[in-house]
Write a protein that holds these residues in place. Structure first.
Motif, short mmCIF file in Angstrom:
data_model
loop_
_atom_site.label_atom_id
_atom_site.label_comp_id
_atom_site.label_asym_id
_atom_site.label_seq_id
_atom_site.Cartn_x
_atom_site.Cartn_y
_atom_site.Cartn_z
N ILE A 24 0.84 -1.20 0.00
CA ILE A 24 0.00 0.00 0.00
C ILE A 24 0.87 1.25 0.00
O ILE A 24 0.67 2.17 -0.80
CB ILE A 24 -0.94 -0.02 1.23
CG1 ILE A 24 -2.02 -1.07 1.03
CG2 ILE A 24 -1.55 1.36 1.44
CD1 ILE A 24 -2.78 -1.40 2.28
N GLY B 271 1.20 1.62 -3.87
CA GLY B 271 -0.08 2.26 -4.17
C GLY B 271 -1.14 1.26 -4.59
O GLY B 271 -1.88 1.47 -5.55
N VAL B 272 -1.21 0.13 -3.89
CA VAL B 272 -2.14 -0.91 -4.30
C VAL B 272 -3.57 -0.51 -3.98
O VAL B 272 -3.83 0.21 -3.01
CB VAL B 272 -1.78 -2.25 -3.64
CG1 VAL B 272 -2.26 -2.31 -2.21
CG2 VAL B 272 -2.31 -3.42 -4.43
N ASP B 273 -4.47 -0.93 -4.81
CA ASP B 273 -5.88 -0.64 -4.62
C ASP B 273 -6.52 -1.84 -3.93
O ASP B 273 -6.74 -2.87 -4.53
CB ASP B 273 -6.52 -0.39 -5.99
CG ASP B 273 -8.00 -0.04 -5.87
OD1 ASP B 273 -8.59 -0.36 -4.83
OD2 ASP B 273 -8.53 0.55 -6.81
N LEU B 274 -6.76 -1.69 -2.61
CA LEU B 274 -7.22 -2.85 -1.83
C LEU B 274 -8.54 -3.40 -2.34
O LEU B 274 -8.79 -4.60 -2.30
CB LEU B 274 -7.38 -2.46 -0.36
CG LEU B 274 -6.14 -2.60 0.51
CD1 LEU B 274 -6.48 -2.33 1.95
CD2 LEU B 274 -5.52 -3.98 0.35
N GLY B 275 -9.40 -2.50 -2.83
CA GLY B 275 -10.69 -2.96 -3.33
C GLY B 275 -10.51 -3.91 -4.50
O GLY B 275 -11.08 -5.00 -4.52
N LYS B 276 -9.67 -3.49 -5.44
CA LYS B 276 -9.41 -4.33 -6.60
C LYS B 276 -8.75 -5.63 -6.18
O LYS B 276 -9.07 -6.70 -6.67
CB LYS B 276 -8.50 -3.61 -7.59
CG LYS B 276 -9.25 -2.81 -8.64
CD LYS B 276 -8.26 -2.30 -9.68
CE LYS B 276 -8.91 -1.29 -10.59
NZ LYS B 276 -7.93 -0.61 -11.43
N ALA C 294 -10.10 -9.53 -6.65
CA ALA C 294 -9.46 -10.30 -7.72
C ALA C 294 -9.34 -11.76 -7.35
O ALA C 294 -9.22 -12.11 -6.17
CB ALA C 294 -8.09 -9.72 -8.01
N PHE D 92 -0.62 -5.80 -8.87
CA PHE D 92 -1.59 -4.74 -8.56
C PHE D 92 -0.89 -3.48 -8.06
O PHE D 92 -1.52 -2.51 -7.71
CB PHE D 92 -2.59 -5.22 -7.50
CG PHE D 92 -3.52 -6.29 -7.98
CD1 PHE D 92 -4.82 -5.99 -8.36
CD2 PHE D 92 -3.10 -7.61 -8.08
CE1 PHE D 92 -5.67 -6.97 -8.82
CE2 PHE D 92 -3.94 -8.59 -8.55
CZ PHE D 92 -5.23 -8.28 -8.91
N ALA E 4 -4.95 3.25 2.89
CA ALA E 4 -5.84 2.49 2.01
C ALA E 4 -6.84 3.43 1.34
O ALA E 4 -7.02 3.40 0.13
CB ALA E 4 -6.59 1.42 2.80
N THR F 107 -5.19 5.59 -1.35
CA THR F 107 -4.92 4.94 -2.63
C THR F 107 -6.21 4.68 -3.39
O THR F 107 -6.23 4.81 -4.61
CB THR F 107 -4.18 3.61 -2.43
OG1 THR F 107 -4.78 2.93 -1.35
CG2 THR F 107 -2.71 3.81 -2.19
N ILE F 108 -7.26 4.32 -2.67
CA ILE F 108 -8.51 4.04 -3.36
C ILE F 108 -9.00 5.32 -4.04
O ILE F 108 -9.38 5.31 -5.21
CB ILE F 108 -9.58 3.49 -2.38
CG1 ILE F 108 -9.20 2.08 -1.98
CG2 ILE F 108 -10.97 3.52 -3.01
CD1 ILE F 108 -9.98 1.51 -0.84
N ALA G 238 -6.90 6.05 -7.01
CA ALA G 238 -7.20 5.15 -8.11
C ALA G 238 -8.50 5.56 -8.80
O ALA G 238 -8.61 5.52 -10.03
CB ALA G 238 -7.31 3.72 -7.60
N GLN H 45 -8.53 -6.89 -12.72
CA GLN H 45 -7.89 -5.63 -12.36
C GLN H 45 -8.51 -4.46 -13.12
O GLN H 45 -8.05 -3.34 -12.99
CB GLN H 45 -6.39 -5.70 -12.63
CG GLN H 45 -5.66 -6.47 -11.54
CD GLN H 45 -4.17 -6.53 -11.76
OE1 GLN H 45 -3.65 -7.51 -12.26
NE2 GLN H 45 -3.46 -5.48 -11.36
N GLY H 46 -9.53 -4.74 -13.91
CA GLY H 46 -10.23 -3.67 -14.59
C GLY H 46 -9.52 -3.16 -15.83
O GLY H 46 -9.47 -1.96 -16.08
#
Lengths: 331, 339, 324
Positions: A26, A30-35, A39, A291, C11, C14-15, C18, C87-88
């Protein structure tokens, strides 16, 4: 429970590793936890590694190791593909065939392990190399190629190799969860778990205490080899094909997962919850890096550092556990 | 080879010969050699055949020797697999990419090996982490560093390097067009390790550590220093092979070298060393390496399916494993009778 | 508690970041390829990333997904394709290495309405079957075929293909192509297969080649796959004392391969121009996603090009200029 008691649990280091890896990804990636949590890739990977990691953990807790699993995953896949794909026999024979290969190799390893005084790393190194050769030579001989396509009937797909929840999660995840519960029960709720811990602690006194050490050891080896060929079989059914490979990398990946999960290589210590989380952590390191904005080139470095840190933590906590135990006795 | 072995045998009675740890590996070597000699024919028996498997044996052997010593002392080193490409990469980057003198590249490469070994040794001696796990961790870390740094510095995963004549002559040439110079280095290393293990006091220390680390320490043996030295030796051996490869093939790759991990252990095991620690010999390791190489090369002369080679090596390993107990039992019996 | 706060804070950050990035008009392109330490694939990756500079300037991104190893190639790659969907991805580039394992995943891409380009392996046939926009790349079989033809036309009619990774579908395709190529001009082809224990070990490859040549003196043409194996095979020929008698072609090239060709120890290198594969596949998709433009030329072939003594100087100039 105070914080120290929690830390002394075998799963503590794996939980901390998991949080550490996530934090690292993170903050620096810069990971997107939601994605990430949505996954399937890392869950699928965790299930694939995890089904083998569970019995390997039991084996390691009992003080032994099995590296022939590396060759058993492709062996299971090839057996399935050759029987059902090349010879076009009913799927049920292929499934039985793959599992039988696992049981036979497991018996072979187990019997050698109890009959000789040779370290199991060496014994299973022998079976690893021999099985690599047998699988490749066998498939060349029987099918003329090193990769074999197959078409699995619907029921086999549904049970072993389908996607669930309408996405790309594989059905092996459910197998992994079920097996994790079963192994947790065996290890922590049944007498067999105590036996295995006792064997890892001290084989001679375990035997003297009336534990059927030899039979359990053989069973554990059958467990690892069969789990590996089971995973191979599921993959062959899911991906409609099987290919021969050395499987060297799976060996290290599985052992790393188990060790990060808090199992002691010298035996006698570990927990199923820890192994479960350790496998998840490893899968997130390997698959989660995609990610992040971190270059994939550094993945192996992260694995290495994480492994050493996790093992270091394990050792520290275990020492704390030991001293606490002695203190208690004294008090 | 047969003459050499009979010379060795002449000093012993048959009974003590059978009980020597290297006897099994000698028998294994002879059986395998005769098998492939029959199938491989004249070419295999001649100089081309010999050089062919000796070239293979030399490289694995240079790594197998220190790995064997480590195993005798009861430790493992999995990191050799990543040190081989790391050191050849270091040498190629220093001398090829930055065009520094060859000596700098060679020293840099060897330095990588020594450093990795030193760290391995530190982890194993300072913590209670088993060496198998510690060195797997190092293996991954070094692999990742090699790849990451190579791409950072060079922008690609292979670096080419044309060595000057002297270094090529010393490390990467073929004598008579077929015998790799590393065979002679290997022979040198065998002599050194033979001296260390069987003639110098260090040898008995290594055996003592493998037998029982605690009592070895109590007996005043500097176990930690010795363990670190052994890990540095195996790092050095792997780095040496890496450099010899870059000198021979004039290019370094990030990938590769992984095969050395298990190959070196197999050579050592076929040579009669087991991880039970405290037993083994340099001659055994030498014979084990030669057997391994004969099988690996013999299949090409015998026109067998190469996969058969894997099966033979697996069978040899298991045979070594099984005979180990038999020999040990014989030796034990003999020892008790003597008493 | 502090730990948790920081966790949550970063978190959320970053969200949010993104989401902001995602809302802009931009193409997030996912490229599935080989493992990062593979010399050929590192060049493809560079091509993809260089094309990604344009995508990034438009607010998009290029993400490289590669397997950790080739042990489980088909399933691993299929997983990566599905991972890209998860991953979109706005667009996906992928090679069709093992159709049985990977086609269902590619079909899922098309079903999800994500534009797809097949590259490196599979050919236009695979692209059409799967509903992909285009195919970019050489065809392994054709590359092997070109090498076989080249050798045969040069009068070296008894060939052997060096396979160091038995079981890998792409390597088998190279070898099948080579044998077919040499047979098309009246020669004979065979495969020299190495045991799995020698993969990635130059000495093992060199010695295997040498032993094979000594044992089969009639062989006068070789084909090796990849820079490292080719280099090792050249050394194997020299050690067998057959320099000049046995001619060798290799797949791909690097500086040492070019030096070999200049020195005459290697006859030719088959170039599939990995940089081009990554570059064009990503560019096509980026332009398609952003502007809806397409390239009507279907099957963009980046190879096989043949590098031999006649054009090696030119290629070396290209390497110096940084274009290869």
């Amino acid at each position: 429970m105070d914080i120290m008691t929690i830390l002394r649990r075998p799963a503590a280091a794996s939980v901390i590793s998991l949080i550490g890896v996530l934090l690292f990804y993170i903050v620096f990636g810069g990971v997107d936890l939601g994605k990430l949590s949505g996954a399937a890739s890392w869950v699928n990977y965790a299930a694939r590694i995890g089904i083998v990691a569970l019995p390997v953990a039991l084996l390691m807790i009992s003080g032994e190791i099995d590296i022939s699993i590396g060759a058993m995953i492709p062996a299971g896949a090839m057996t399935t593909a050759i029987i059902a794909g090349h010879y076009e026999l009913p799927m049920i024979f292929a499934i039985l065939g793959a599992l039988t290969i696992g049981v036979v190799v497991g018996l072979f390893n187990g019997i050698l392990a109890v009959r000789t005084s040779v370290p199991t790393l060496i014994i299973t190194l022998g079976t690893l190399v021999a099985m690599q050769g047998i699988v490749l030579a066998g498939s060349k001989l029987l099918t003329g190629g090193a990769s074999v396509p197959l078409t699995a009937p619907g029921w086999a797909k549904t049970i072993f190799g389908d996607f669930i929840w309408g996405g790309s999660h594989q059905v092996v995840i459910i197998w992994w969860l079920i097996l994790a519960v079963v192994f947790w029960f065996i290890m922590h709720q049944s007498k067999y778990g105590n036996w295995i811990f006792a064997m890892g602690g001290d084989k001679v006194s375990a035997r003297n205490a009336g534990i059927p050490v030899d039979r359990i050891t053989i069973l554990l080896f059958v467990g690892t080899a069969t789990a590996a060929s089971f995973v191979g079989m599921c993959h062959a059914i899911l991906f409609n094909s099987a290919q021969v490979s050395g499987g060297m990398n799976d060996i290290f990946n599985i052992i790393v997962s188990v060790v990060v999960g808090g199992v002691l290589l010298t035996g006698g210590f570990g927990s199923i919850v820890g192994v479960f989380i350790g496998t998840l952590t490893f899968a997130i390191v390997i698959k989660g890096i995609d990610f992040t904005s971190i270059d994939r080139n550094w993945a192996n470095l992260i694995i290495g550092v994480m492994l050493l840190l996790a093992v270091g933590m394990n050792e520290t906590f275990r020492k704390k556990a030991m001293t606490a135990a002695t203190k208690k006795k004294k008090g | 080879m047969t003459t050499q072995s009979s010379e060795q045998a002449s000093g012993f009675s048959l009974g003590s010969l059978i009980r020597r740890p290297e006897t099994g590996s000698l028998i294994g070597f002879i059986v395998v050699y005769v098998f492939f000699a029959i199938l491989g024919g004249a070419v295999f028996l001649g100089a081309p055949g010999w050089s062919s498997w000796l070239n293979i044996a030399a490289e694995v052997g240079i790594i197998a020797l220190p790995v064997g010593l480590l195993m005798i002392s009861g430790e493992f080193d999995m990191s050799v697999g990543s040190v081989v490409p790391a050191s050849s990469m270091m040498a190629a980057v220093l001398s090829g990419h930055y065009e520094l003198p060859a000596l700098v590249g060679i020293l840099g490469g060897l330095g990588v090996g020594l450093l990795v070994g030193f760290v391995n040794g530190l982890i194993v001696t300072r913590t209670t982490i088993p060496s198998l796990i510690a060195t797997i961790g190092m293996m991954f870390a070094v692999m990742g560093l090699t790849l990451g740094l190579a791409v950072l510095v060079k922008g690609s995963t292979s670096v080419s390097y044309v060595p000057d004549a002297t270094s090529k002559q010393l490390l990467g040439t073929f004598i008579g067009g077929m015998f790799n110079v590393s065979i002679f280095w290997w022979v040198g290393f065998v002599a050194i390790y033979f001296f260390v293990l069987h003639l110098s006091p260090l040898g008995s220390w290594i055996f003592a550590i493998g037998g029982d680390r605690e009592s070895a320490r109590n007996a005043g043996i500097p176990t930690n220093k010795l363990t670190i030295t052994l890990f540095m030796a195996s790092g050095f051996g792997a780095a040496f092979v890496g450099i010899a490869q870059v000198m021979t093939y004039q290019a370094a790759q990030v990938a590769g070298g992984q095969s050395f991990i298990f190959n070196s252990i197999m050579c050592v095991v076929i040579g009669g060393v087991l991880l039970t620690g405290g037993a083994g010999s340099v001659i055994g390791i030498l014979l084990g390496t030669m057997t391994f190489a004969v099988v690996n090369q013999g299949i090409f002369f015998a026109s067998l399916d190469p996969n058969v080679g894997s099966i033979i090596i697996g069978a040899l390993l298991l045979a070594a494993v099984l005979s180990n107990d038999t020999f040990r039992a014989l030796a034990m019996n003999y020892a008790t009778k003597k008493k | 508690m502090k730990l948790t706060n920081r966790f949550v804070a970063s978190a959320t950050a970053t969200i949010v970041a993104a989401c902001v990035a995602g809302s802009a008009m931009a193409a997030d392109i996912y490229v599935i390829g080989g493992k990062p330490d593979d010399p050929f694939w590192s060049r493809v990756k560079k091509g993809a990333e260089d094309a990604g500079v344009v995508a990034e300037s438009q607010g998009g991104s290029v993400t490289w997904l590669g397997p950790q190893n080739y042990d489980n190639l088909g399933p691993d790659a299929a997983e990566l394709i599905r991972q890209a969907i998860d991953q979109g991805a706005d667009a996906i580039v992928g090679p069709d290495w093992v159709p049985e394992a990977m086609d269902p995943a590619f079909e899922a891409v098309v079903e999800a309405g994500i534009p797809l380009v097949i590259y490196n392996a599979g050919g236009l046939e695979a692209a059409d079957k799967l509903g992909a926009l285009n195919y970019v790349g050489a065809v392994d079989y054709k590359s092997g075929y070109a090498a076989g033809e080249y050798q045969g036309n040069a009068g070296n009619l008894n060939g052997a293909c060096v396979n160091t990774l038995p079981g890998a579908a792409n390597i088998e395709a190279f070898c099948d192509g080579f044998n077919a190529g040499i047979e098309s001009v009246g020669g004979t082809g065979s495969v020299l297969q190495l045991p799995a224990t020698s993969f990635g070990d130059a000495t093992a490859v060199a010695q295997a080649v040498r032993a094979h040549l000594l044992q089969n003196p009639e062989i006068n043409a070789l084909f090796a796959i990849g820079d490292a194996d080719t280099n090792a095979a050249v050394s194997g020929i020299q050690q067998a004392g057959k320099s000049g008698e046995v001619s060798i072609c290799g797949m791909n090239f690097n500086e040492s391969i070019l030096a070999n060709i200049q020195a005459g120890t290697q006859a030719c290198a088959i170039d599939q121009q990995g940089y081009q594969q990554g570059f064009f596949a990503v560019s096509i998709l980026n332009n398609y996603v952003n502007y809806g433009v397409t390239i009507p030329t279907r099957e963009i072939l980046t190879g096989p090009g043949i590098i031999d003594a006649s054009n090696v100087e030119l290629v070396i100039e290209g390497v110096k200029a940084g274009a290869r």
